[in-house]
Design an enzyme around this catalytic site. Structure first.
Site, PDB file in Angstrom:
ATOM      1  N   GLY A   1     -37.860   7.278 -22.252  1.00  0.00           N
ATOM      2  CA  GLY A   1     -37.946   6.631 -20.939  1.00  0.00           C
ATOM      3  C   GLY A   1     -36.681   5.884 -20.570  1.00  0.00           C
ATOM      4  O   GLY A   1     -35.558   6.334 -20.840  1.00  0.00           O
TER       5      GLY A   1
ATOM      6  N   ASP B   1     -35.558   3.151 -21.789  1.00  0.00           N
ATOM      7  CA  ASP B   1     -34.886   2.711 -23.022  1.00  0.00           C
ATOM      8  C   ASP B   1     -33.904   3.785 -23.491  1.00  0.00           C
ATOM      9  O   ASP B   1     -32.718   3.499 -23.758  1.00  0.00           O
ATOM     10  CB  ASP B   1     -35.985   2.465 -24.075  1.00  0.00           C
ATOM     11  CG  ASP B   1     -35.511   1.700 -25.297  1.00  0.00           C
ATOM     12  OD1 ASP B   1     -34.366   1.214 -25.289  1.00  0.00           O
ATOM     13  OD2 ASP B   1     -36.299   1.581 -26.256  1.00  0.00           O
TER      14      ASP B   1
ATOM     15  N   ASP C   1     -31.749   4.793 -10.401  1.00  0.00           N
ATOM     16  CA  ASP C   1     -31.562   4.813 -11.853  1.00  0.00           C
ATOM     17  C   ASP C   1     -30.972   3.466 -12.258  1.00  0.00           C
ATOM     18  O   ASP C   1     -29.889   3.098 -11.785  1.00  0.00           O
ATOM     19  CB  ASP C   1     -30.595   5.960 -12.178  1.00  0.00           C
ATOM     20  CG  ASP C   1     -30.305   6.088 -13.656  1.00  0.00           C
ATOM     21  OD1 ASP C   1     -30.632   5.164 -14.435  1.00  0.00           O
ATOM     22  OD2 ASP C   1     -29.725   7.118 -14.036  1.00  0.00           O
ATOM     23  N   ILE C   2     -31.653   2.751 -13.137  1.00  0.00           N
ATOM     24  CA  ILE C   2     -31.209   1.395 -13.471  1.00  0.00           C
ATOM     25  C   ILE C   2     -29.873   1.400 -14.215  1.00  0.00           C
ATOM     26  O   ILE C   2     -29.123   0.426 -14.135  1.00  0.00           O
ATOM     27  CB  ILE C   2     -32.307   0.627 -14.251  1.00  0.00           C
ATOM     28  CG1 ILE C   2     -32.096  -0.887 -14.123  1.00  0.00           C
ATOM     29  CG2 ILE C   2     -32.366   1.054 -15.711  1.00  0.00           C
ATOM     30  CD1 ILE C   2     -33.317  -1.705 -14.446  1.00  0.00           C
TER      31      ILE C   2
ATOM     32  N   SER D   1     -43.568  -1.250 -18.618  1.00  0.00           N
ATOM     33  CA  SER D   1     -44.901  -0.827 -19.113  1.00  0.00           C
ATOM     34  C   SER D   1     -45.589   0.260 -18.292  1.00  0.00           C
ATOM     35  O   SER D   1     -46.680   0.694 -18.667  1.00  0.00           O
ATOM     36  CB  SER D   1     -45.876  -2.022 -19.256  1.00  0.00           C
ATOM     37  OG  SER D   1     -45.586  -2.783 -20.394  1.00  0.00           O
ATOM     38  N   THR D   2     -44.980   0.697 -17.182  1.00  0.00           N
ATOM     39  CA  THR D   2     -45.702   1.654 -16.326  1.00  0.00           C
ATOM     40  C   THR D   2     -45.426   3.115 -16.661  1.00  0.00           C
ATOM     41  O   THR D   2     -45.899   4.012 -15.969  1.00  0.00           O
ATOM     42  CB  THR D   2     -45.393   1.439 -14.827  1.00  0.00           C
ATOM     43  OG1 THR D   2     -44.022   1.792 -14.569  1.00  0.00           O
ATOM     44  CG2 THR D   2     -45.647   0.016 -14.407  1.00  0.00           C
ATOM     45  N   GLY D   3     -44.667   3.351 -17.746  1.00  0.00           N
ATOM     46  CA  GLY D   3     -44.421   4.727 -18.184  1.00  0.00           C
ATOM     47  C   GLY D   3     -45.321   5.046 -19.367  1.00  0.00           C
ATOM     48  O   GLY D   3     -46.553   5.063 -19.245  1.00  0.00           O
ATOM     49  N   VAL D   4     -44.688   5.256 -20.520  1.00  0.00           N
ATOM     50  CA  VAL D   4     -45.407   5.584 -21.755  1.00  0.00           C
ATOM     51  C   VAL D   4     -46.497   4.554 -22.076  1.00  0.00           C
ATOM     52  O   VAL D   4     -47.546   4.905 -22.618  1.00  0.00           O
ATOM     53  CB  VAL D   4     -44.409   5.629 -22.948  1.00  0.00           C
ATOM     54  CG1 VAL D   4     -45.123   5.924 -24.247  1.00  0.00           C
ATOM     55  CG2 VAL D   4     -43.332   6.657 -22.709  1.00  0.00           C
ATOM     56  N   TYR D   5     -46.267   3.283 -21.737  1.00  0.00           N
ATOM     57  CA  TYR D   5     -47.227   2.237 -22.107  1.00  0.00           C
ATOM     58  C   TYR D   5     -48.457   2.183 -21.199  1.00  0.00           C
ATOM     59  O   TYR D   5     -49.394   1.430 -21.461  1.00  0.00           O
ATOM     60  CB  TYR D   5     -46.538   0.874 -22.202  1.00  0.00           C
ATOM     61  CG  TYR D   5     -45.746   0.669 -23.491  1.00  0.00           C
ATOM     62  CD1 TYR D   5     -45.682   1.658 -24.472  1.00  0.00           C
ATOM     63  CD2 TYR D   5     -45.070  -0.519 -23.742  1.00  0.00           C
ATOM     64  CE1 TYR D   5     -44.963   1.476 -25.646  1.00  0.00           C
ATOM     65  CE2 TYR D   5     -44.356  -0.715 -24.923  1.00  0.00           C
ATOM     66  CZ  TYR D   5     -44.300   0.285 -25.867  1.00  0.00           C
ATOM     67  OH  TYR D   5     -43.598   0.086 -27.039  1.00  0.00           O
TER      68      TYR D   5
HETATM   69  N1  AR6 Z   1     -34.070   3.935 -14.345  1.00  0.00           N
HETATM   70  C1  AR6 Z   1     -35.114   3.201 -13.885  1.00  0.00           C
HETATM   71  N2  AR6 Z   1     -36.390   3.395 -14.267  1.00  0.00           N
HETATM   72  C2  AR6 Z   1     -36.629   4.380 -15.165  1.00  0.00           C
HETATM   73  C3  AR6 Z   1     -35.599   5.184 -15.714  1.00  0.00           C
HETATM   74  C4  AR6 Z   1     -34.266   4.925 -15.262  1.00  0.00           C
HETATM   75  N3  AR6 Z   1     -33.221   5.622 -15.713  1.00  0.00           N
HETATM   76  N4  AR6 Z   1     -36.171   6.069 -16.569  1.00  0.00           N
HETATM   77  C5  AR6 Z   1     -37.501   5.832 -16.557  1.00  0.00           C
HETATM   78  N5  AR6 Z   1     -37.792   4.822 -15.709  1.00  0.00           N
HETATM   79  P1  AR6 Z   1     -40.984   3.704 -19.836  1.00  0.00           P
HETATM   80  P2  AR6 Z   1     -42.747   1.583 -20.915  1.00  0.00           P
HETATM   81  C6  AR6 Z   1     -39.084   4.191 -15.361  1.00  0.00           C
HETATM   82  O1  AR6 Z   1     -41.865   4.744 -20.391  1.00  0.00           O
HETATM   83  O2  AR6 Z   1     -43.908   2.140 -20.196  1.00  0.00           O
HETATM   84  C7  AR6 Z   1     -39.815   3.734 -24.602  1.00  0.00           C
HETATM   85  O3  AR6 Z   1     -39.884   4.818 -25.491  1.00  0.00           O
HETATM   86  C8  AR6 Z   1     -40.344   5.000 -15.584  1.00  0.00           C
HETATM   87  O4  AR6 Z   1     -40.546   5.915 -14.525  1.00  0.00           O
HETATM   88  O5  AR6 Z   1     -39.514   3.836 -19.965  1.00  0.00           O
HETATM   89  O6  AR6 Z   1     -42.499   0.101 -20.846  1.00  0.00           O
HETATM   90  C9  AR6 Z   1     -39.631   2.403 -25.305  1.00  0.00           C
HETATM   91  O7  AR6 Z   1     -38.834   2.519 -26.475  1.00  0.00           O
HETATM   92  C10 AR6 Z   1     -41.395   3.889 -15.589  1.00  0.00           C
HETATM   93  O8  AR6 Z   1     -41.778   3.536 -14.262  1.00  0.00           O
HETATM   94  O9  AR6 Z   1     -41.330   2.240 -20.504  1.00  0.00           O
HETATM   95  C11 AR6 Z   1     -41.032   2.017 -25.629  1.00  0.00           C
HETATM   96  O10 AR6 Z   1     -41.473   2.608 -26.828  1.00  0.00           O
HETATM   97  C12 AR6 Z   1     -40.650   2.691 -16.173  1.00  0.00           C
HETATM   98  O11 AR6 Z   1     -39.263   3.065 -16.186  1.00  0.00           O
HETATM   99  C13 AR6 Z   1     -41.827   2.552 -24.472  1.00  0.00           C
HETATM  100  O12 AR6 Z   1     -41.051   3.632 -23.937  1.00  0.00           O
HETATM  101  C14 AR6 Z   1     -41.073   2.336 -17.577  1.00  0.00           C
HETATM  102  O13 AR6 Z   1     -41.366   3.514 -18.312  1.00  0.00           O
HETATM  103  C15 AR6 Z   1     -42.005   1.523 -23.388  1.00  0.00           C
HETATM  104  O14 AR6 Z   1     -42.880   2.023 -22.416  1.00  0.00           O
END
Ligand code: AR6
Length: 175
Positions: free
Chosen positions: A34, A36, A12-13, A123-127
């Protein structure tokens, strides 16, 4: 030049005790889900306050750019907020924009004379960015930065939240 250590961990970051953690934010800088959401929840309202001020001054943050704020209650000293590209299939400058996130975050950390930084898998989550492609860009852009710039950084950690990313990064960093 001293060797900069590149690490990969699963975790967890928000728990990382480093000079700066990087946030995968959006263009508004006003929070989201996510990683953020997790950073703002754990760090408290001081981070959002500073993001709002930056947003008011410069109208949010363009994709690929980065800004720096306090880390509030987090163990890190700073949060670097960068905005990754939404994946649209790969022909809309996604690779260059994602590489810019890593480059610009590393530039900011160097300007601030920081020694350690931790990145999430931007970018590897919601994006929706394909994880393998994103991991290659993250590691490639970071290594390229280190070849081209002197930096205060001694340690760069890729913090993976899921097994798939952890395995991809471990493999790519081993090569
Ligand atoms: N620690 C480390 N990595 C994490 C954590 C954590 N606590 N939680 C999630 N991840 P995402 P994006 C990973 O969706 O794709 C937001 O709503 C997750 O598994 O957080 O860049 C923003 O406001 C994935 O591998 O970010 C934007 O609107 C990675 O973090 C949008 O999401 C990124 O997933 C950005 O989308």
């Amino acid at each position: 030049m001293e060797q900069v250590k590149l690490n990969v961990i699963k975790g967890d970051i928000t728990k990382q005790e480093v000079d700066a953690i990087v946030n995968a934010a959006n263009n508004s800088l006003l929070g989201g889900g996510g990683v953020d959401g997790a950073i703002h929840r754990a760090g408290g309202p001081a981070i959002l306050e500073e993001c709002k001020q930056i947003s008011a001054n410069q109208g949010g943050c363009p994709t690929g750019e980065a800004v720096i704020t306090t880390a509030g209650n987090l163990p890190a000293k700073y949060v670097i907020h960068t905005v990754g590209p939404v994946w649209h299939g790969g022909n809309q400058h996604e690779p260059e924009l994602l590489a810019n996130c890593y480059r610009n975050s590393l530039h900011l950390a160097t300007e601030k004379q920081l020694k350690s930084i931790a990145f999430p898998n931007i970018s590897t989550g919601v994006y929706g960015y394909p994880k393998y492609k994103a991991a290659e860009i993250a590691v490639g852009a970071t290594k390229e930065f280190l070849q081209q710039h002197d930096t205060s950084l001694q340690s760069i950690t890729f913090v993976c939240f899921d097994d798939e990313n952890y395995e991809l990064y471990s493999r790519i960093l081993d090569e």
